[in-house]
Scaffold this active site. Sequence first.
Site, PDB file in Angstrom:
ATOM      1  N   ARG A  27       0.823  -1.222   0.000  1.00 56.60           N
ATOM      2  CA  ARG A  27       0.000   0.000   0.000  1.00 56.60           C
ATOM      3  C   ARG A  27       0.854   1.268   0.000  1.00 56.60           C
ATOM      4  O   ARG A  27       0.486   2.263   0.617  1.00 56.60           O
ATOM      5  CB  ARG A  27      -0.962   0.032   1.184  1.00 56.60           C
ATOM      6  CG  ARG A  27      -1.999  -1.069   1.184  1.00 56.60           C
ATOM      7  CD  ARG A  27      -3.159  -0.704   0.263  1.00 56.60           C
ATOM      8  NE  ARG A  27      -4.133  -1.777   0.210  1.00 56.60           N
ATOM      9  CZ  ARG A  27      -5.303  -1.758   0.835  1.00 56.60           C
ATOM     10  NH1 ARG A  27      -5.653  -0.728   1.551  1.00 56.60           N
ATOM     11  NH2 ARG A  27      -6.130  -2.764   0.723  1.00 56.60           N
ATOM     12  N   ARG A  31      -3.962   6.409   0.598  1.00 54.65           N
ATOM     13  CA  ARG A  31      -4.575   7.565   1.267  1.00 54.65           C
ATOM     14  C   ARG A  31      -3.660   8.365   2.176  1.00 54.65           C
ATOM     15  O   ARG A  31      -3.990   9.495   2.529  1.00 54.65           O
ATOM     16  CB  ARG A  31      -5.809   7.098   2.054  1.00 54.65           C
ATOM     17  CG  ARG A  31      -6.978   6.779   1.141  1.00 54.65           C
ATOM     18  CD  ARG A  31      -8.097   6.085   1.887  1.00 54.65           C
ATOM     19  NE  ARG A  31      -7.668   4.747   2.263  1.00 54.65           N
ATOM     20  CZ  ARG A  31      -8.428   3.873   2.924  1.00 54.65           C
ATOM     21  NH1 ARG A  31      -9.641   4.221   3.311  1.00 54.65           N
ATOM     22  NH2 ARG A  31      -7.979   2.676   3.208  1.00 54.65           N
ATOM     23  N   ARG A  40      -7.405  10.853  -6.526  1.00 58.73           N
ATOM     24  CA  ARG A  40      -8.598  10.049  -6.230  1.00 58.73           C
ATOM     25  C   ARG A  40      -9.864  10.896  -6.386  1.00 58.73           C
ATOM     26  O   ARG A  40     -10.890  10.416  -6.863  1.00 58.73           O
ATOM     27  CB  ARG A  40      -8.456   9.529  -4.805  1.00 58.73           C
ATOM     28  CG  ARG A  40      -9.653   8.933  -4.164  1.00 58.73           C
ATOM     29  CD  ARG A  40      -9.737   7.455  -4.495  1.00 58.73           C
ATOM     30  NE  ARG A  40     -10.635   6.792  -3.579  1.00 58.73           N
ATOM     31  CZ  ARG A  40     -11.957   6.851  -3.665  1.00 58.73           C
ATOM     32  NH1 ARG A  40     -12.529   7.550  -4.610  1.00 58.73           N
ATOM     33  NH2 ARG A  40     -12.709   6.200  -2.804  1.00 58.73           N
ATOM     34  N   ASP A  77      -6.794  -3.392  -7.462  1.00 55.21           N
ATOM     35  CA  ASP A  77      -7.327  -3.984  -6.224  1.00 55.21           C
ATOM     36  C   ASP A  77      -7.623  -5.453  -6.454  1.00 55.21           C
ATOM     37  O   ASP A  77      -7.937  -5.860  -7.575  1.00 55.21           O
ATOM     38  CB  ASP A  77      -8.595  -3.256  -5.769  1.00 55.21           C
ATOM     39  CG  ASP A  77      -8.919  -3.598  -4.320  1.00 55.21           C
ATOM     40  OD1 ASP A  77      -8.335  -2.968  -3.423  1.00 55.21           O
ATOM     41  OD2 ASP A  77      -9.712  -4.525  -4.086  1.00 55.21           O
ATOM     42  N   TYR A 153     -14.536 -12.380   0.216  1.00 56.82           N
ATOM     43  CA  TYR A 153     -15.335 -11.180  -0.121  1.00 56.82           C
ATOM     44  C   TYR A 153     -16.519 -11.553  -1.015  1.00 56.82           C
ATOM     45  O   TYR A 153     -17.612 -11.004  -0.890  1.00 56.82           O
ATOM     46  CB  TYR A 153     -14.470 -10.132  -0.831  1.00 56.82           C
ATOM     47  CG  TYR A 153     -13.459  -9.480   0.083  1.00 56.82           C
ATOM     48  CD1 TYR A 153     -13.806  -8.372   0.858  1.00 56.82           C
ATOM     49  CD2 TYR A 153     -12.168  -9.968   0.196  1.00 56.82           C
ATOM     50  CE1 TYR A 153     -12.887  -7.778   1.710  1.00 56.82           C
ATOM     51  CE2 TYR A 153     -11.243  -9.392   1.047  1.00 56.82           C
ATOM     52  CZ  TYR A 153     -11.610  -8.295   1.795  1.00 56.82           C
ATOM     53  OH  TYR A 153     -10.705  -7.714   2.647  1.00 56.82           O
TER      54      TYR A 153
HETATM   55  O1  1CP Z   1       0.056   0.483  -3.248  1.00 58.61           O
HETATM   56  C1  1CP Z   1      -0.418  -0.670  -3.304  1.00 58.61           C
HETATM   57  O2  1CP Z   1      -0.172  -1.541  -2.465  1.00 58.61           O
HETATM   58  C2  1CP Z   1      -1.225  -1.051  -4.538  1.00 58.61           C
HETATM   59  C3  1CP Z   1      -2.632  -1.030  -4.487  1.00 58.61           C
HETATM   60  C4  1CP Z   1      -3.511  -1.968  -3.676  1.00 58.61           C
HETATM   61  C5  1CP Z   1      -3.347  -3.322  -3.313  1.00 58.61           C
HETATM   62  C6  1CP Z   1      -2.140  -4.211  -3.498  1.00 58.61           C
HETATM   63  C7  1CP Z   1      -4.792  -1.576  -3.229  1.00 58.61           C
HETATM   64  C8  1CP Z   1      -5.363  -0.232  -3.380  1.00 58.61           C
HETATM   65  N1  1CP Z   1      -5.417  -2.673  -2.690  1.00 58.61           N
HETATM   66  C9  1CP Z   1      -4.558  -3.747  -2.707  1.00 58.61           C
HETATM   67  C10 1CP Z   1      -4.830  -5.116  -2.255  1.00 58.61           C
HETATM   68  C11 1CP Z   1      -6.032  -5.404  -1.422  1.00 58.61           C
HETATM   69  N2  1CP Z   1      -7.300  -4.908  -1.537  1.00 58.61           N
HETATM   70  C12 1CP Z   1      -6.034  -6.374  -0.394  1.00 58.61           C
HETATM   71  C13 1CP Z   1      -4.852  -7.229  -0.030  1.00 58.61           C
HETATM   72  C14 1CP Z   1      -3.873  -6.535   0.841  1.00 58.61           C
HETATM   73  C15 1CP Z   1      -4.343  -6.184   2.225  1.00 58.61           C
HETATM   74  O3  1CP Z   1      -4.685  -7.119   2.985  1.00 58.61           O
HETATM   75  O4  1CP Z   1      -4.335  -4.992   2.546  1.00 58.61           O
HETATM   76  C16 1CP Z   1      -7.329  -6.420   0.155  1.00 58.61           C
HETATM   77  C17 1CP Z   1      -7.836  -7.304   1.282  1.00 58.61           C
HETATM   78  C18 1CP Z   1      -8.134  -5.485  -0.591  1.00 58.61           C
HETATM   79  C19 1CP Z   1      -9.587  -5.236  -0.420  1.00 58.61           C
HETATM   80  C20 1CP Z   1      -9.888  -3.811  -0.149  1.00 58.61           C
HETATM   81  N3  1CP Z   1      -9.604  -2.781  -1.010  1.00 58.61           N
HETATM   82  C21 1CP Z   1     -10.520  -3.257   0.983  1.00 58.61           C
HETATM   83  C22 1CP Z   1     -11.098  -4.041   2.159  1.00 58.61           C
HETATM   84  C23 1CP Z   1     -10.142  -4.285   3.267  1.00 58.61           C
HETATM   85  C24 1CP Z   1     -10.834  -5.015   4.416  1.00 58.61           C
HETATM   86  O5  1CP Z   1     -10.464  -4.697   5.546  1.00 58.61           O
HETATM   87  O6  1CP Z   1     -11.679  -5.895   4.208  1.00 58.61           O
HETATM   88  C25 1CP Z   1     -10.571  -1.858   0.820  1.00 58.61           C
HETATM   89  C26 1CP Z   1     -11.125  -0.836   1.757  1.00 58.61           C
HETATM   90  C27 1CP Z   1      -9.971  -1.588  -0.447  1.00 58.61           C
HETATM   91  C28 1CP Z   1      -9.834  -0.257  -1.101  1.00 58.61           C
HETATM   92  C29 1CP Z   1      -8.488   0.182  -1.488  1.00 58.61           C
HETATM   93  N4  1CP Z   1      -7.619  -0.559  -2.295  1.00 58.61           N
HETATM   94  C30 1CP Z   1      -6.479   0.169  -2.515  1.00 58.61           C
HETATM   95  C31 1CP Z   1      -6.617   1.434  -1.846  1.00 58.61           C
HETATM   96  C32 1CP Z   1      -5.603   2.532  -1.850  1.00 58.61           C
HETATM   97  C33 1CP Z   1      -7.873   1.434  -1.205  1.00 58.61           C
HETATM   98  C34 1CP Z   1      -8.488   2.573  -0.427  1.00 58.61           C
HETATM   99  C35 1CP Z   1      -9.675   3.093  -1.152  1.00 58.61           C
HETATM  100  C36 1CP Z   1      -9.763   4.561  -1.417  1.00 58.61           C
HETATM  101  O7  1CP Z   1      -8.851   5.238  -1.900  1.00 58.61           O
HETATM  102  O8  1CP Z   1     -10.870   5.034  -1.168  1.00 58.61           O
END
Ligand code: 1CP
Length: 348
Positions: A27, A31, A40, A77, A153
């Site tokens: 990540r 944000r 965004r 994602d 999910y």
């Molecule tokens: O910079 C990076 O790492 C690249 C982008 C990236 C990656 C690798 C994002 C952007 N998401 C992910 C993977 C991801 N997404 C995972 C696996 C890694 C982890 O465990 O953190 C998971 C579980 C998700 C699912 C997801 N995406 C959620 C739910 C999390 C939960 O607690 O259940 C959420 C809220 C997101 C949104 C998201 N994805 C990425 C960002 C920056 C965001 C935030 C959204 C926004 O900007 O509003």
Amino acid sequence: MAQVSDKRLLRALRGEVLDRPPIWLMRQAGRYLPEYRETRAKAKGFLDLCYSPNLAAEVTHQPLRRFAFDAAILFADILLVPDALGQGVAFKEGEGPVLGAITDEAGLTALSLANVEAHLAPVFETVAKLSATLPNDVALIGFAGSPWTVATYMVGGRGSPDQRAARVWAYRDPDGFAKLIDLVTEATVLYLQQQIDAGAEVIQLFDSWAAQLPDHEFDCWVIAPTAKIVAGLNESHPDVPIIGFPRGAGAAGVRYAAETGVTAIGLDTGTPIAWARENLQNRLPVQGNLDPLTLVAGGTALEGEARRILTGFGNGPHIFNLGHGIVPETPPENVARLVDIVTSWKNS
Ligand code: 1CP
């Protein structure tokens, strides 16, 4: 023959012990960066950002303009795969992802592999743009969620603390649940092959919800589908290393490392360093495992923990990273401090 890359991340993934480990952070785009929040705001929503190659490439670049990371990770994602299978995914402000839950075999009729590659074409375009524009010494990481984590999910319809809905279906009707896992596995192989064709040099598989599974469930839903993905990618793209991140696997990580064929294993925050050195790093490169909350705290906690990890893993192949993703309240200056500590480190 493909030329052997001297990028630091790729050297560590070949098992080399380096003067200092490569660093990237899960990540690293997101944000906690004001410029991310600005980009965004220009997109209609989070999915729109993921499917807009110019914007997605821009946010992938943002952390690299500030910090000397050794790798970039494609901005996308893990839930794009269910979206491409036809499930319909929405990201609600302040709520996270919402999907129309599929809780039994009958629900699978809504899903199809037919449009997966066409639907995900914008992501491949983002990868191609990145491949053409990243600095020469920065490796490009593509990724997907692992089938178990993605399925939690798809079945639950949202994130959940204990992945209850998927676990119940898997116990109640393992044959039906296996069909869902097989479908996601197949889609994931296609997705990752195209990311590699577009220029991804390394793949990471995120199994964020691999904790809490008993032995047999861990074998069926984590190890077996991961092994299938690794075999599929090895067949089409034998030179591309794969990092597996079975978060929360604990001691089952040893079986995961031995049986999936991953090149390297990501360690979560709770994995003891001495244990990981003896049971994992003696066989394959390890990645991790700084607590992301030390990056919020900063100061001596951050420096002390970073040095403990650098020292602890310094005698074997190691990729410096967090034990889970950066959290939004992280001050960017603490990330700068961490990158400084790691890039000026010299293994003795
Ligand atoms: O910079 C990076 O790492 C690249 C982008 C990236 C990656 C690798 C994002 C952007 N998401 C992910 C993977 C991801 N997404 C995972 C696996 C890694 C982890 O465990 O953190 C998971 C579980 C998700 C699912 C997801 N995406 C959620 C739910 C999390 C939960 O607690 O259940 C959420 C809220 C997101 C949104 C998201 N994805 C990425 C960002 C920056 C965001 C935030 C959204 C926004 O900007 O509003």
